[in-house]
Design a protein around this motif. Structure first.
Motif, PDB file in Angstrom:
ATOM      1  N   CYS A  62       0.819  -1.220   0.000  1.00 62.00           N
ATOM      2  CA  CYS A  62       0.000   0.000   0.000  1.00 62.00           C
ATOM      3  C   CYS A  62       0.853   1.270   0.000  1.00 62.00           C
ATOM      4  CB  CYS A  62      -0.921   0.032   1.215  1.00 62.00           C
ATOM      5  SG  CYS A  62      -2.250  -1.190   1.188  1.00 62.00           S
ATOM      6  N   SER A  72      -3.068   3.508  -3.008  1.00 67.09           N
ATOM      7  CA  SER A  72      -3.744   2.822  -1.902  1.00 67.09           C
ATOM      8  C   SER A  72      -3.312   3.299  -0.528  1.00 67.09           C
ATOM      9  CB  SER A  72      -3.497   1.309  -2.008  1.00 67.09           C
ATOM     10  OG  SER A  72      -3.957   0.799  -3.235  1.00 67.09           O
ATOM     11  N   PRO A  98      -9.006  -1.893   2.321  1.00 66.03           N
ATOM     12  CA  PRO A  98      -9.191  -0.439   2.253  1.00 66.03           C
ATOM     13  C   PRO A  98     -10.526  -0.020   2.862  1.00 66.03           C
ATOM     14  CG  PRO A  98      -8.420  -1.314   0.148  1.00 66.03           C
ATOM     15  CD  PRO A  98      -8.778  -2.501   1.005  1.00 66.03           C
TER      16      PRO A  98
END
Length: 268
Positions: A62, A72, A98
């Motif tokens: 991420c 992300s 997420p």
């Protein structure tokens, strides 16, 4: 003896004596010189390297392989060790999936691993450090000085924090699906780290906004609130008019229905 005396006058004799003296002094110093600095540097290097490997295995998907950020996840360059200590130490990171906001959850790493991750992120750029224990020690009520400090912490909290976290730290809803979490049960150092890093929608309270001593007073107030007895009876989550109004509405509706049933039976 004459031969030895002759060698003492040789041009290389002085250089040889100096060399021998330096070797003796160097050897003696190696035994008495402090080794903490070198050892600390070696430990720090090993800790940062361990943190990097943990980061690559758990966070890079991420935040990027160099913590530069991706679509992300944000960049971690300059967030400091305190941000890692808060996010990872409260189980918010790494996120399972997420979401609008990372909730507090189960901590995935032990203290040493968290310290290594924090050391690695801190090596990427300057940022807030993990707070000193001096300012995360809770002031216990009982003495006039501590009582005054806790009261001051309550004033600071109500002015700067209560509009989101509720007057008693019970949390509250924000916009776009976000929320200010409840503060009960949170470790003092994580409260402090949150103040200096500003996670999620929270503003940053640097030392120019709130001194370390003021932060300690806020922490002490919150911990005093956890131990305080509700003088009004049921606290109903300390959510104020929302829970109190719902309780009153349900309670009174129950009384009205009960009264209607009783009157109906009596009339029959």
């Amino acid at each position: 003896m004459n031969a030895l005396a002759a060698r003492r006058r040789h041009p290389a004799a002085i250089a040889l004596l100096i060399l021998v003296g330096l070797l003796i002094m160097g050897g003696a110093y190696s035994f008495v010189a402090p080794k903490d600095a070198n050892a600390s540097a070696a430990v720090a290097t090993a800790t940062v390297e361990e943190g990097k490997q943990l980061f690559l295995g758990n966070c890079a998907s991420c935040h990027g392989t160099n913590a530069q950020g991706t679509a992300s996840g944000p960049s971690l360059v300059g967030v400091g060790a305190a941000a890692v200590d808060f996010q990872v130490g409260t189980g918010r990171m790494p996120m399972a999936q997420p979401a609008v906001q990372a909730p507090r959850g189960e901590v995935k790493f032990d203290e040493d691993e968290i310290a290594s991750l924090a050391a690695y992120v801190a090596s990427l750029g300057p940022g807030p450090a993990i707070p000193d224990e001096e300012f995360t020690t809770v002031l216990e009520p009982g003495t006039p000085e501590n009582n005054r400090a806790i009261a001051e912490g309550g004033e600071i909290f109500r002015v700067n924090c209560a509009m989101c976290h509720n007057f008693a730290g019970a949390g509250g809803a924000l916009t776009r699906g976000k929320y200010a979490p409840a503060l009960d049960g949170v470790e003092p150092r994580h409260i402090y780290s949150a103040m200096v890093t500003g996670p999620q929608s929270m503003p940053v309270f640097s030392d120019t906004n709130l001194t370390p001593e003021a932060k300690q007073k806020v922490i002490s107030y919150l911990k005093a609130q956890e131990e305080a007895t509700s003088v009004g009876g049921l606290s109903l989550g300390n959510l104020g008019p929302v829970s109190e109004g719902l309780f009153a509405w349900v309670f009174m509706l129950g009384i009205l229905i009960g009264a209607a049933v009783w009157l109906g039976k009596k009339a029959a």
